[in-house]
Design an enzyme around this catalytic site. Structure first.
Site, short mmCIF file in Angstrom:
data_model
loop_
_atom_site.label_atom_id
_atom_site.label_comp_id
_atom_site.label_asym_id
_atom_site.label_seq_id
_atom_site.Cartn_x
_atom_site.Cartn_y
_atom_site.Cartn_z
N LEU A 513 0.82 -1.21 0.00
CA LEU A 513 0.00 0.00 0.00
C LEU A 513 0.85 1.25 0.00
CD1 LEU A 513 -2.65 -1.03 2.67
CD2 LEU A 513 -3.04 -0.75 0.22
N GLY A 517 7.25 5.93 7.46
CA GLY A 517 8.51 6.16 8.15
C GLY A 517 9.00 4.94 8.91
N PHE A 518 8.12 3.99 9.14
CA PHE A 518 8.51 2.85 9.96
C PHE A 518 8.63 1.57 9.15
CE2 PHE A 518 6.42 5.94 12.57
CZ PHE A 518 7.29 6.06 13.64
N GLY A 519 8.44 1.68 7.87
CA GLY A 519 8.53 0.49 7.03
C GLY A 519 7.34 0.39 6.09
N VAL A 521 3.90 -0.89 4.13
CA VAL A 521 2.57 -1.33 4.58
C VAL A 521 1.95 -2.17 3.46
CG1 VAL A 521 0.32 -0.59 5.39
CG2 VAL A 521 2.32 0.80 5.89
N LYS A 535 1.72 -3.47 8.73
CA LYS A 535 2.90 -2.61 8.70
C LYS A 535 4.09 -3.45 9.11
CE LYS A 535 2.48 1.77 10.16
NZ LYS A 535 3.03 2.82 9.30
N ASP A 632 3.68 13.02 14.92
CA ASP A 632 3.85 13.08 13.47
C ASP A 632 2.49 13.22 12.79
OD1 ASP A 632 5.32 13.18 11.18
OD2 ASP A 632 5.44 11.02 10.92
#
Ligand SMILES: *[C@@H]1O[C@H](CO)[C@@H](O)[C@H](O)[C@H]1NC(C)=O
Ligand SMILES: *[C@@H]1O[C@H](CO)[C@@H](O)[C@H](O)[C@H]1NC(C)=O
Ligand SMILES: *[C@@H]1O[C@H](CO)[C@@H](O)[C@H](O)[C@H]1NC(C)=O
Ligand SMILES: *[C@@H]1O[C@H](CO)[C@@H](O)[C@H](O)[C@H]1NC(C)=O
Ligand SMILES: *[C@@H]1O[C@H](CO)[C@@H](O)[C@H](O)[C@H]1NC(C)=O
Ligand SMILES: *[C@@H]1O[C@H](CO)[C@@H](O)[C@H](O)[C@H]1NC(C)=O
Length: 829
Positions: A513, A517-519, A521, A535, A632
């Protein structure tokens, strides 16, 4: 890593060079003169000296400005206090080696360089490529010490490479900077930057006679209150302090770049670098970024902590001098001891405060030769000594710095601070010793139980993830994993790894998708048809398995119709995944910034979306037990469900990763007087009020359909917040609405009032001072009600969240920096 910087246009210091002028080389000799209209240019064409009129003024000044690049940015002014009123000025050079600026009409001297004690034989005046205008005896070789006079000794508002910022202790010559009065008037303004030589010298920014910011004493590497200097490829810097002089200076590593320190007329003070591709000055950092940088905000013997709910806290063993003032957040009175004052009683000792910005040294005493042990002894035996520290932290620490009386302007500085040893009395010392013993005992107990828990969970996790328990999440049912044999219910929404791989077709790109910022999805479909979003976290947060699970459990308990629901997690080896409910309509930015899709969001829908986001954020801030700061919030982190209800995503990530880690990869915040170095931002600026700011930006983006970042009005070069503020001041806020929709709004008076109200609330949220911004419950009330709203103050100059390759927000502060635009950009470290 990137560094966040600001681009400041050179408007403030610039003037347009009206007519090209006749230039005579770079040198003048006695008998020669420079008339208004003539200039001299340094050999490398870096700088030019001549007459100019700043801004809209018609007065004439003799000055030096950049020539080849940054053309027209003035770096030095001779007659800043005594302007010439017409074009008759002439600079004469006498055979005694003195420069006289004369009014051509009556011949009066409006400015002159210092008289020389020994008349030179063969004087010449020369504009060097460094921007230094010097008088030297022509027979002597070129070298600093040989200059009979130099403009570098008389700084105006700018320090150039090779120039000293400080003072000559032997002659009393002051090399400090003083701002211009305004962009149109180079006369001495109210802001100044210089070295305060009292006690142990420190760099201070003043407004009038008042210190407003203090960089802290030099610790061998840097000022203790400024961020760790990264090695950079632009400049080198140093600090000199001996009997003759004390100064800070820098030198460019690559001479083809431009860099300067400037105090602007509005007080924005810091380093500016020239970006030729942008044809503008980029703010590398500004001094005084946040509330804790305000000089002596907390008064004596208190610590400012930007992460605390109250900024100010008394040091241990002390209490507020005036509790009534502290209760209303006026901390300036500081703290006092609990016992009677007066030191040198039996049993006194010191407690170590780690990682702090050292307090004001203007009343301190120092000795470079003492060791830390000797320093302690020295402090203990002097009854008025309240604290000590190492003077120089390089090579393992050396020297001694002692404080007497109140410790002022102390702040927690987690990444950059150094140790300070504060004197405490015997009873306090005894109480912490007791506590320590207790803590040790407790730690052992905790350790034992922790081991037990970890063992249980590992066994459990094994069984869950490797599919020994072949259950998986279905609909609204959750696992009830029993913790060993005891009856504590621990809801562990844990997904089987094989379930996730088959749902996402083994993390196939077709199912991806997006990338946050965290990887990445992924979209996935479970066997029963439920659609999920997975995620896949970028690995190695350094966090333990147990902590991670605890966070997942806590965050999965946050449930609100305006939050994306976390269904559970999956852990496989080092890999961690979070499983969310799937949102078919993607994110808000997907709609509002898209020409055609934005038409799907009518005004009522937009208002509803804003209201939904405000309720979700209120829940995070105040209603949930966890009190989550999002950190964020932005349009791409607001997802839309099938009915276009907004749902905030990515909350709790900061908790899950531990504060620093998150910010290290996602966020930067920078303030008006901000050092722009990222670690500073990481230390500092996050609080609920920074979420409020983001919310304000988001509101204004939804109403305007424009991104704060990257939006600039053609006429003024303002960003979105600057633009909104300008419209607000001009009392035409509805012009924020895109032209094609303005008619709809204006013709509906109820809608017009509603949108005006939302703009108003948006502006209140983006005010510069966190304390001025409303909290979330007030915001919700303001948006929904029809109460009278307070007048907004100017928006924050700059605040941004940044995820590489996505958007960030910036803002503009009119009060502080008229005529400056800000832009964000990445430059490599
Ligand atoms: C200064 O220079 C101007 C122009 O060259 C000249 O007319 C004038 O006599 C000079 N004045 C003095 C005092 O030298
Ligand atoms: C320089 O000397 C002249 C004449 O000797 C005197 O009028 C002037 O005030 C002196 N200027 C300074 C800055 O000392
Ligand atoms: C600053 O201090 C000086 C000397 O003490 C004094 O003359 C001056 O009036 C003060 N300025 C202001 C603005 O208070
Ligand atoms: C200096 O900077 C310029 C422009 O960025 C670059 O072209 C040049 O290679 C640099 N020189 C050195 C020695 O790094
Ligand atoms: C510190 O040590 C240096 C060299 O050992 C010596 O020259 C200097 O006088 C000492 N300073 C003091 C204040 O004792
Ligand atoms: C403590 O140190 C200060 C600064 O060096 C000095 O002025 C004062 O006399 C000392 N007091 C005692 C009691 O030693």
């Amino acid at each position: 890593m990137e560094l966040t910087v600001l681009l400041a246009s050179s408007l403030m210091l610039c003037f347009s060079i009206v007519s090209t002028t006749a230039s005579i080389l770079d040198t003048i000799v006695p008998g020669q003169s420079i008339k208004d209209g003539e200039t001299i240019i340094s050999t490398g064409r870096s700088f030019e000296l001549g007459f100019f009129s700043p801004g809209t003024s018609t007065n004439r000044y003799l000055g030096i400005w950049y020539k080849k690049y940054a053309t027209g940015t003035v770096v030095w002014v001779a007659n800043r206090e005594t302007p010439l009123l017409d074009h008759s000025g002439v600079l004469n050079f006498t055979s005694q080696g003195v420069l006289h600026l004369r009014d051509g009409v009556n011949g009066g001297i409006v400015w002159s360089s210092a008289n020389l004690t020994k008349p030179p034989k063969n004087p010449t005046a020369l504009l060097l490529d460094s921007g230094n205008f010097v008088v030297r005896d022509g027979n002597l070789k070129t070298s600093n010490v040989d200059y009979l006079w130099q403009s570098f000794d008389y700084p105006t508002d700018t320090t150039l490479p090779g120039m000293k910022l400080g003072r000559n202790l032997a002659t009393g010559m002051d090399w400090s900077l003083t701002s211009w009065k305004s962009p149109n008037d180079p006369a001495r303004g109210e802001f100044s930057l210089g070295i305060d030589p009292r006690g142990y010298p420190q760099l201070v920014l003043k407004q009038g006679n008042n210190t407003i910011y203090r960089a802290g004493p030099w610790n061998g590497n840097r000022w203790t209150g400024s961020p760790k200097q990264q090695s950079n490829s632009v400049y080198d810097y140093w600090f000199v302090f001996n009997e003759r002089e004390v100064y800070f200076a820098f030198e460019l590593i690559n001479e083809s770049l431009l860099s300067r320190y400037t105090v602007t007329a509005s007080g924005a003070t810091g380093r500016f670098n020239w970006k030729d591709d942008r044809r503008g000055w980029v703010t590398y950092f500004l001094m005084g970024a946040d509330q804790c940088d305000i000089f002596a905000k907390c008064g004596p013997t208190a610590m400012c902590d930007i992460d605390g709910t109250n900024y100010c806290n008394c040091l241990d063993g002390f209490r507020p001098g005036s509790p009534a003032d502290w209760a209303v957040r006026d901390w300036s009175g500081g703290c006092t001891t609990k016992g009677p004052l007066g030191r040198c009683r039996k049993g006194e000792g010191f407690v170590r405060l780690q990682k702090v910005k050292l307090p004001d040294t203007s009343g301190s005493w120092f000795d470079r030769n003492l060791s830390l042990k000797e320093c302690r002894q020295r402090c203990l035996t002097n009854c008025s000594c309240t604290a000590y520290s190492s003077l120089d932290v390089t090579r393992g620490g050396s020297g001694c710095l002692l404080w007497f009386g109140g410790l002022v302007d102390l702040r927690a500085y987690p990444d950059n601070g150094q140790d300070l040893y504060v004197r405490v009395d015997a009873s306090y010392l005894a109480s912490i010793k007791k506590k320590k013993r207790k803590v040790v005992g407790m730690r052992i107990a905790v350790l034992i139980s922790l081991v037990a828990v970890v063992v249980t969970v590992i066994v459990l996790g094994w069984r869950l993830c490797l599919g020994k328990i072949k259950q998986r999440y279905q609909g609204k049912k959750k696992y009830r994993a029993r913790k060993g044999s005891n009856n504590d219910d621990l809801e562990l929404p844990m997904f089987d790894f094989t379930t996730i791989t088959s749902a996402t077709n083994n993390f196939s790109d077709d199912y991806k998708l997006g990338e946050g910022g965290f990887g990445p999805v992924y979209k996935g479909t479970l066997c029963d048809g439920q659609v999920i979003a997975v995620k896949r976290l970028a690995t190695s947060s350094g966090q333990g398995l147990e902590e991670f699970k605890n966070e997942v459990v806590l965050i999965s308990k946050l449930q609100h119709r305006n939050l994306v629901r976390l269904l559970g997690c999956c852990i496989e080896g080092d890999e961690r995944m979070l499983v969310y409910e799937y949102m078919p309509n993607k994110s808000l930015d997907h709609f509002i910034f898209d020409e055609s899709r934005s038409k799907l969001l009518d005004w009522q829908r937009r208002i509803d979306i804003i209201e939904g986001i405000s309720r979700g954020l209120l829940y995070l801030h105040q209603d949930s037990r966890l009190r989550i700061i999002h950190r964020d919030l932005k349009t791409s982190n607001v997802l839309l469900d099938i009915d276009m209800n907004p749902k905030i995503s990515d909350f709790g990530m900061a908790r899950m990763f531990g504060g620093d880690q998150t910010e290290a990869c996602t966020s930067r915040v920078v303030g008006t007087f901000g050092y722009m170095a990222p670690e500073y931002a990481i230390d500092g600026l996050f609080s609920m009020k920074s979420d409020i700011f983001s919310f304000g930006v988001l509101v204004l983006e939804v109403l305007s359909g424009r991104k704060n970042r990257g939006f600039f009005t053609s006429d003024h070069g303002l960003n979105l917040l600057g633009h909104v503020w300008k419209l607000w001041m001009e009392e035409k806020p509805l012009e924020l609405v895109k032209e094609e929709q303005r008619q709809i709004v204006v013709s509906d008076s109820r809608l017009a009032a509603l949108i005006k109200r939302h703009i108003h609330v948006g502006l209140l949220c983006v005010q510069q001072e966190p304390e001025d911004r409303p909290n979330m419950s007030t915001v919700v009330l303001m948006l929904g009600g029809d109460s009278l709203l307070p007048d907004p103050k100017p928006p924050g100059f700059f605040a941004e969240r940044k995820v590489p390759e996505t958007d960030s927000s910036s803002s503009y502060n009119k009060s502080r920096s008229i005529g400056e635009i800000t832009v964000t950009e990445f430059i490599p470290r």
